[in-house]
Scaffold this active site. Structure first.
Site: not given
Ligand code: OXD
Ligand code: MN
Length: 599
Positions: A71, A212, A221, A241, A263-265, A267, A288, A378, A380, A411, A510
């Site tokens: 993005r 992309y 998004k 989100h 993002s990147a945690c 999900k 998401d 990144n 996918r 984080r 978790n």
């Molecule tokens: C993000 C995605 O960046 O879901 O949050 O791609």
């Molecule tokens: Mn996302």
């Protein structure tokens, strides 16, 4: 169906305007059929964009242009009439001026290409929470991915023809072809000609220059978060989100949890988690995005507006997310910017089986230990959600699922405990509004500084975030029965000790925190009221079978008063950005936190 078959004058003249401006060679109105999917995939194979894989079945491999891998937030604009309505977290551009820029860019931009018109639904077509969109695009890659990520269907076209509301989405890769000019595998425009634009007042999205995912699959998004957040504000619902998971206890009791993390945690990992506690089950509704509306019974019901997963491939393994691995083993996937193996499979970092060699995402030979990554970080996968072995039976229920709890998190190596329950709705909104992660030493600002990402919506809120906070507060204040509002929690899986080691094992463990949350929602589960919220009392978390020293447990479950006092000025500065659009209630929450920490 052809353009000339369309009867709805609004739809027809909107498409015709773009045809006249973009001058494509032909126009195809999509119907969502398997034949259409196969046709587009074959076109992409012939054009060198896709490689058909040997494994998994019915899957394709694809490399983007090196410059078109993520993005582009700097090129993403909210074009509301008033700049203040975009707010301090968005790039704003005057809508009329932007339309002028776009008109020039789009003039003739589809020469030599096919214009596809994709009718799609975000959410099950019959759901009262779902919404429709029409995406004009000159990319067959977008058509294929929209088939996987949304519900593309002639039924939606028929509803729009009959007058149903729809969001107007227009996309071009921005690479017209001159007569006899050969195409490249991944056409796109240079960064300074990329524009991902949103017109919230007219519910329009216009995207130029990128192929992309988040820039081009406009249902995700752009629509489901940026435009839908504005619709939700105006219509009294929530577009968030958030993942949605179904949690079942050994006794068969069910709770639904929606969770927002930047993002990147992890999900997707949490949404498909395999719980380590015997008898507990986690099933996936979404990974998401969640759209939520109050039902007639006063509870908040959520749907996943998407139909597939657009997940980050690197790091996905049997350890981090076995159910994602199984979902992909089912095939029907598209892999973008991973490595490709010599026997027609894919490879990315941390995959369970490491091949002797492969070709990396930049077409270079790759071997383990060569010092480079095979996949772009990144890279996918796109895959249908229905294939997930733990997809919840309710995942396509048009009525949605009733949400019992919200989880927020970021984080945080220090200060923030493993789990914390908000004191009430307003305090919960304060927790969402102050969500933050630590910046690493590599980022400007440096280690220890916080990067605030309220509700994980900073890149995705289509209007002023101060107003967005007010919307959350309003929904709570207006709830017919406040007791039926979801409870709000803040979790932190990422706490470290002084030596920099993770204190909490994460992944399937978790579920121990989810179990406490489950109990709290039932009015059970013990907690101690502290200055920052309700923390699990020392014996409330099921830590059976987990190796955790008393000291680490204490760190995970106690209030670091000094640490909290030290971050207060950062929260203050974060709130100050919103000026007079910051709801008074949040300033009061900050004052109340300060005085609780001092007493
Ligand atoms: C993000 C995605 O960046 O879901 O949050 O791609
Ligand atoms: Mn996302």
């Amino acid at each position: 169906m052809q353009l000339s078959d369309l009867r709805n004058p609004v739809l027809k003249s909107w498409i015709q305007e773009w045809v006249d401006l973009c001058t494509p060679d032909q126009v195809v109105i999509c119907d969502g059929s398997q034949a259409e999917y196969d046709h587009c995939a074959n076109l992409l194979v012939k054009g060198g964009t896709f490689v058909k894989l040997d494994s998994p079945a019915n899957s394709y491999y694809c490399r983007s242009d090196l410059s078109d891998v993520a993005r582009v937030e700097d090129r993403t604009f909210i074009c509301s009439k008033a700049k203040e309505d975009a707010g301090p977290t968005n790039h704003w551009h005057d809508p009329e001026e932007m339309r002028g820029i776009l008109r020039d860019l789009f003039r003739g931009c589809m020469k030599g290409r096919t214009m596809f018109v994709i009718p799609f639904s975000m959410g099950p077509v019959e759901s009262p929470i779902a919404k429709f969109g029409m995406e004009i695009t000159d990319s067959a890659y977008v058509v294929v991915n929209m088939h996987l990520m949304t519900r593309v269907s002639a039924k939606v076209a028929a509803k729009v023809e009959a007058g149903a509301e729809f969001v107007k989405c227009v996309h071009s890769v921005g690479a017209p072809l001159a007569e006899n000019q050969a195409d490249v595998p991944w056409p796109c425009a240079p960064i300074e000609r990329k524009y991902i634009t949103h017109f919230p007042e007219t519910r329009e999205i216009i995207s130029f220059g990128s192929g992309y995912g988040g820039n081009a699959l406009l249902g995700k998004k752009c629509f489901a978060l940026r435009i839908a957040s504005v619709q939700a504000r105006d219509e009294g619902w929530l577009a968030e989100h958030m993942l949605i998971l179904k949690l079942t206890s050994p006794e068969g009791q069910v709770k639904f949890v929606a969770a927002a993390f930047p993002s990147a945690c992890g999900k997707t990992n949490l949404a498909m988690m395999e719980p380590s506690l015997p008898g507990w089950r986690v099933e996936t509704v979404g990974d998401d995005i969640a759209w939520m509306k109050f039902g007639p019974d006063g509870r908040l019901y959520a749907i996943n507006p998407e139909a597939g997963f657009f997940g980050v491939a690197p790091g996905t393994s049997m350890k981090s997310n076995p159910n994602a691995v199984r979902t992909l083993a089912g095939g029907n996937a598209v892999f973008t910017n991973t490595g490709i193996t010599l026997d027609g499979g894919v490879y990315w970092e941390e995959m369970d089986e490491v091949p002797e060699s492969c070709v990396d995402w930049q077409r270079r030979p790759w071997r383990p230990g060569c010092g480079r990554k095979a996949a772009h970080p990144n890279a996918r996968f796109t895959v249908p959600a229905a294939q997930c072995p733990v997809v919840a039976a309710e995942w396509e229920d048009p009525a949605g699922v009733p949400i019992d709890a919200f989880l927020f998190g970021g984080r945080r190596a220090g200060v923030v405990p493993l789990a914390n329950e908000a004191l009430d709705w307003e305090h919960g909104v304060f927790l969402g509004a102050t969500m933050a992660s630590e910046m690493t030493a590599a980022a400007i600002g440096g280690a220890g500084q916080l990067r605030f990402d309220p509700f994980a919506m900073v890149p995705f809120c289509g209007y002023n975030m101060g107003d967005y906070f007010a919307h959350w507060l309003r929904l709570g204040a207006q709830a017919a029965d406040p007791a039926k509002l979801p409870r709000i929690f803040y979790v932190n899986w990422f706490r470290k000790n002084a030596e920099g080691k993770w204190l909490w094992p994460g992944f399937g463990e978790n579920c121990r925190v989810l179990k406490w949350i489950f109990d709290r929602c039932d009015g059970q589960g013990k907690a101690v009221r502290t200055a920052i919220g309700n923390l699990p009392s020392p014996d409330a978390l099921d830590l059976d079978g987990l190796k955790l020293s008393a000291e680490d447990r204490e760190t995970l479950l106690s209030v670091d008063t000094k640490g909290w006092v030290e971050v207060l000025p950062q929260i203050e500065a974060h709130f100050a950005k919103f000026g007079d659009r910051l709801p008074k209630v949040l300033a009061e929450q900050l004052d109340a936190l300060k005085s609780r920490l001092q007493s």
